[in-house]
Design a protein around this motif. Structure first.
Motif, PDB file in Angstrom:
ATOM      1  N   MET A   1     -23.959 -53.009 -79.186  1.00 20.48           N
ATOM      2  CA  MET A   1     -23.423 -54.292 -79.570  1.00 20.48           C
ATOM      3  C   MET A   1     -22.303 -54.063 -80.576  1.00 20.48           C
ATOM      4  SD  MET A   1     -26.710 -56.818 -79.717  1.00 20.48           S
ATOM      5  CE  MET A   1     -27.778 -55.801 -80.716  1.00 20.48           C
ATOM      6  N   GLN A   2     -21.351 -54.976 -80.541  1.00 25.31           N
ATOM      7  CA  GLN A   2     -20.176 -54.845 -81.385  1.00 25.31           C
ATOM      8  C   GLN A   2     -19.861 -56.174 -82.061  1.00 25.31           C
ATOM      9  OE1 GLN A   2     -17.004 -52.608 -79.282  1.00 25.31           O
ATOM     10  NE2 GLN A   2     -18.534 -52.378 -77.683  1.00 25.31           N
ATOM     11  N   LEU A   3     -19.119 -56.091 -83.162  1.00 25.96           N
ATOM     12  CA  LEU A   3     -18.711 -57.283 -83.893  1.00 25.96           C
ATOM     13  C   LEU A   3     -17.339 -57.738 -83.436  1.00 25.96           C
ATOM     14  CD1 LEU A   3     -19.616 -56.097 -87.507  1.00 25.96           C
ATOM     15  CD2 LEU A   3     -20.961 -57.593 -86.033  1.00 25.96           C
ATOM     16  N   GLY A   4     -17.142 -59.050 -83.377  1.00 24.00           N
ATOM     17  CA  GLY A   4     -15.837 -59.579 -83.009  1.00 24.00           C
ATOM     18  C   GLY A   4     -15.615 -60.952 -83.594  1.00 24.00           C
ATOM     19  N   ARG A   5     -14.375 -61.418 -83.511  1.00 26.74           N
ATOM     20  CA  ARG A   5     -14.023 -62.781 -83.901  1.00 26.74           C
ATOM     21  C   ARG A   5     -13.314 -63.420 -82.717  1.00 26.74           C
ATOM     22  NH1 ARG A   5     -13.728 -65.413 -88.570  1.00 26.74           N
ATOM     23  NH2 ARG A   5     -13.764 -63.501 -89.796  1.00 26.74           N
ATOM     24  N   VAL A   6     -13.731 -64.606 -82.352  1.00 28.17           N
ATOM     25  CA  VAL A   6     -13.098 -65.327 -81.251  1.00 28.17           C
ATOM     26  C   VAL A   6     -11.752 -65.842 -81.751  1.00 28.17           C
ATOM     27  CG1 VAL A   6     -13.273 -67.240 -79.645  1.00 28.17           C
ATOM     28  CG2 VAL A   6     -15.328 -65.950 -80.262  1.00 28.17           C
ATOM     29  N   ILE A   7     -10.678 -65.424 -81.079  1.00 25.37           N
ATOM     30  CA  ILE A   7      -9.334 -65.808 -81.518  1.00 25.37           C
ATOM     31  C   ILE A   7      -8.631 -66.715 -80.511  1.00 25.37           C
ATOM     32  CG2 ILE A   7      -9.042 -63.774 -82.978  1.00 25.37           C
ATOM     33  CD1 ILE A   7      -7.274 -62.591 -80.705  1.00 25.37           C
ATOM     34  N   GLY A   8      -9.262 -66.988 -79.382  1.00 26.30           N
ATOM     35  CA  GLY A   8      -8.617 -67.855 -78.404  1.00 26.30           C
ATOM     36  C   GLY A   8      -9.483 -68.103 -77.186  1.00 26.30           C
ATOM     37  N   ILE A   9      -8.942 -68.920 -76.296  1.00 25.15           N
ATOM     38  CA  ILE A   9      -9.619 -69.282 -75.049  1.00 25.15           C
ATOM     39  C   ILE A   9      -8.725 -68.875 -73.889  1.00 25.15           C
ATOM     40  CG2 ILE A   9     -10.486 -71.213 -73.668  1.00 25.15           C
ATOM     41  CD1 ILE A   9     -10.867 -72.735 -76.338  1.00 25.15           C
ATOM     42  N   ALA A  10      -9.314 -68.325 -72.841  1.00 24.97           N
ATOM     43  CA  ALA A  10      -8.573 -67.992 -71.623  1.00 24.97           C
ATOM     44  C   ALA A  10      -9.022 -68.954 -70.523  1.00 24.97           C
ATOM     45  CB  ALA A  10      -8.844 -66.546 -71.205  1.00 24.97           C
ATOM     46  N   VAL A  11      -8.071 -69.615 -69.885  1.00 28.61           N
ATOM     47  CA  VAL A  11      -8.378 -70.548 -68.809  1.00 28.61           C
ATOM     48  C   VAL A  11      -7.895 -69.922 -67.501  1.00 28.61           C
ATOM     49  CG1 VAL A  11      -7.952 -72.844 -67.869  1.00 28.61           C
ATOM     50  CG2 VAL A  11      -8.142 -72.522 -70.338  1.00 28.61           C
ATOM     51  N   ALA A  12      -8.803 -69.796 -66.552  1.00 34.09           N
ATOM     52  CA  ALA A  12      -8.474 -69.249 -65.238  1.00 34.09           C
ATOM     53  C   ALA A  12      -8.952 -70.244 -64.183  1.00 34.09           C
ATOM     54  CB  ALA A  12      -9.147 -67.892 -65.040  1.00 34.09           C
ATOM     55  N   THR A  13      -8.019 -70.943 -63.562  1.00 31.58           N
ATOM     56  CA  THR A  13      -8.413 -71.940 -62.568  1.00 31.58           C
ATOM     57  C   THR A  13      -8.909 -71.286 -61.288  1.00 31.58           C
ATOM     58  OG1 THR A  13      -6.118 -72.128 -61.852  1.00 31.58           O
ATOM     59  CG2 THR A  13      -6.899 -73.724 -63.471  1.00 31.58           C
ATOM     60  N   ARG A  14      -8.468 -70.053 -61.038  1.00 32.26           N
ATOM     61  CA  ARG A  14      -8.968 -69.298 -59.889  1.00 32.26           C
ATOM     62  C   ARG A  14      -9.614 -68.031 -60.407  1.00 32.26           C
ATOM     63  NH1 ARG A  14      -5.393 -69.044 -54.764  1.00 32.26           N
ATOM     64  NH2 ARG A  14      -7.475 -68.547 -54.065  1.00 32.26           N
ATOM     65  N   LYS A  15     -10.877 -67.862 -60.052  1.00 35.85           N
ATOM     66  CA  LYS A  15     -11.611 -66.676 -60.479  1.00 35.85           C
ATOM     67  C   LYS A  15     -12.754 -66.429 -59.512  1.00 35.85           C
ATOM     68  CE  LYS A  15     -13.755 -69.660 -63.884  1.00 35.85           C
ATOM     69  NZ  LYS A  15     -13.688 -70.055 -65.263  1.00 35.85           N
ATOM     70  N   ASP A  16     -13.404 -65.299 -59.648  1.00 39.65           N
ATOM     71  CA  ASP A  16     -14.547 -64.965 -58.809  1.00 39.65           C
ATOM     72  C   ASP A  16     -15.556 -66.107 -58.855  1.00 39.65           C
ATOM     73  OD1 ASP A  16     -17.394 -63.736 -58.474  1.00 39.65           O
ATOM     74  OD2 ASP A  16     -16.043 -62.220 -57.655  1.00 39.65           O
ATOM     75  N   GLU A  17     -16.129 -66.434 -57.705  1.00 34.99           N
ATOM     76  CA  GLU A  17     -17.057 -67.573 -57.620  1.00 34.99           C
ATOM     77  C   GLU A  17     -18.253 -67.436 -58.554  1.00 34.99           C
ATOM     78  OE1 GLU A  17     -19.867 -66.422 -53.842  1.00 34.99           O
ATOM     79  OE2 GLU A  17     -17.957 -67.383 -53.400  1.00 34.99           O
ATOM     80  N   LYS A  18     -18.636 -66.216 -58.916  1.00 39.86           N
ATOM     81  CA  LYS A  18     -19.766 -66.017 -59.817  1.00 39.86           C
ATOM     82  C   LYS A  18     -19.406 -66.305 -61.270  1.00 39.86           C
ATOM     83  CE  LYS A  18     -22.097 -62.982 -56.709  1.00 39.86           C
ATOM     84  NZ  LYS A  18     -22.467 -61.668 -56.336  1.00 39.86           N
ATOM     85  N   LEU A  19     -18.107 -66.510 -61.540  1.00 40.78           N
ATOM     86  CA  LEU A  19     -17.662 -66.850 -62.886  1.00 40.78           C
ATOM     87  C   LEU A  19     -17.339 -68.329 -63.045  1.00 40.78           C
ATOM     88  CD1 LEU A  19     -15.371 -63.806 -63.708  1.00 40.78           C
ATOM     89  CD2 LEU A  19     -17.696 -64.244 -64.511  1.00 40.78           C
ATOM     90  N   VAL A  20     -17.426 -69.096 -61.967  1.00 41.63           N
ATOM     91  CA  VAL A  20     -17.151 -70.522 -62.037  1.00 41.63           C
ATOM     92  C   VAL A  20     -18.152 -71.157 -63.002  1.00 41.63           C
ATOM     93  CG1 VAL A  20     -17.140 -72.698 -60.757  1.00 41.63           C
ATOM     94  CG2 VAL A  20     -16.121 -70.651 -59.750  1.00 41.63           C
ATOM     95  N   GLY A  21     -17.643 -71.925 -63.940  1.00 40.03           N
ATOM     96  CA  GLY A  21     -18.493 -72.552 -64.950  1.00 40.03           C
ATOM     97  C   GLY A  21     -18.649 -71.729 -66.214  1.00 40.03           C
ATOM     98  N   SER A  22     -18.173 -70.494 -66.210  1.00 39.04           N
ATOM     99  CA  SER A  22     -18.258 -69.638 -67.397  1.00 39.04           C
ATOM    100  C   SER A  22     -17.051 -69.872 -68.295  1.00 39.04           C
ATOM    101  CB  SER A  22     -18.278 -68.156 -66.997  1.00 39.04           C
ATOM    102  OG  SER A  22     -19.433 -67.857 -66.263  1.00 39.04           O
ATOM    103  N   LYS A  23     -17.303 -69.898 -69.615  1.00 37.07           N
ATOM    104  CA  LYS A  23     -16.218 -70.031 -70.587  1.00 37.07           C
ATOM    105  C   LYS A  23     -15.730 -68.639 -70.943  1.00 37.07           C
ATOM    106  CE  LYS A  23     -17.199 -71.544 -74.747  1.00 37.07           C
ATOM    107  NZ  LYS A  23     -17.446 -72.352 -75.959  1.00 37.07           N
ATOM    108  N   LEU A  24     -14.427 -68.425 -70.856  1.00 32.48           N
ATOM    109  CA  LEU A  24     -13.822 -67.141 -71.165  1.00 32.48           C
ATOM    110  C   LEU A  24     -13.130 -67.229 -72.523  1.00 32.48           C
ATOM    111  CD1 LEU A  24     -12.193 -66.414 -67.689  1.00 32.48           C
ATOM    112  CD2 LEU A  24     -14.436 -65.675 -68.518  1.00 32.48           C
ATOM    113  N   LEU A  25     -13.490 -66.341 -73.431  1.00 32.36           N
ATOM    114  CA  LEU A  25     -12.936 -66.355 -74.781  1.00 32.36           C
ATOM    115  C   LEU A  25     -12.217 -65.046 -75.072  1.00 32.36           C
ATOM    116  CD1 LEU A  25     -15.965 -67.916 -76.696  1.00 32.36           C
ATOM    117  CD2 LEU A  25     -13.885 -69.057 -75.904  1.00 32.36           C
TER     118      LEU A  25
END
Length: 92
Positions: A1-25
């Motif tokens: 496990m690692q430490l991080g800080r969320v610095i933004g959001i990534a929006v992908a309107t097209r992505k693998d179907e298994k990632l639909v509904g997942s928030k990408l940060l």
């Protein structure tokens, strides 16, 4: 496990179907003191983290197991939001 800080959001309107509904940060690795280290990476949020929060994230094969979809193409996942960090830093 690692430490991080969320610095933004990534929006992908097209992505693998298994990632639909997942928030990408966009997550910046940090030291225990909160200093930025290395390059930022895209992480799948599993805990409801937001921009500015310190988080715990995992990478590699463990990250894919952090989300409920089997065989999802995930290389990094946020698995915890940090409330506080206490550590003793060794001076060299």
């Amino acid at each position: 496990m690692q430490l991080g800080r969320v610095i933004g959001i990534a929006v992908a309107t097209r992505k693998d179907e298994k990632l639909v509904g997942s928030k990408l940060l966009i997550t910046q690795p940090i030291s225990p003191e909160g200093e930025f280290m290395g390059a930022p990476l895209i992480t799948v949020d599993t805990v409801g983290a937001g921009v500015g929060e310190q988080v715990i994230y995992v990478t590699g094969s463990v990250a894919a197991r952090a989300i409920p979809q089997d065989h999802a193409p995930v290389d990094a996942a946020i698995v915890g939001i940090i409330d506080s960090i206490q550590c003793q830093v060794r001076k060299e």
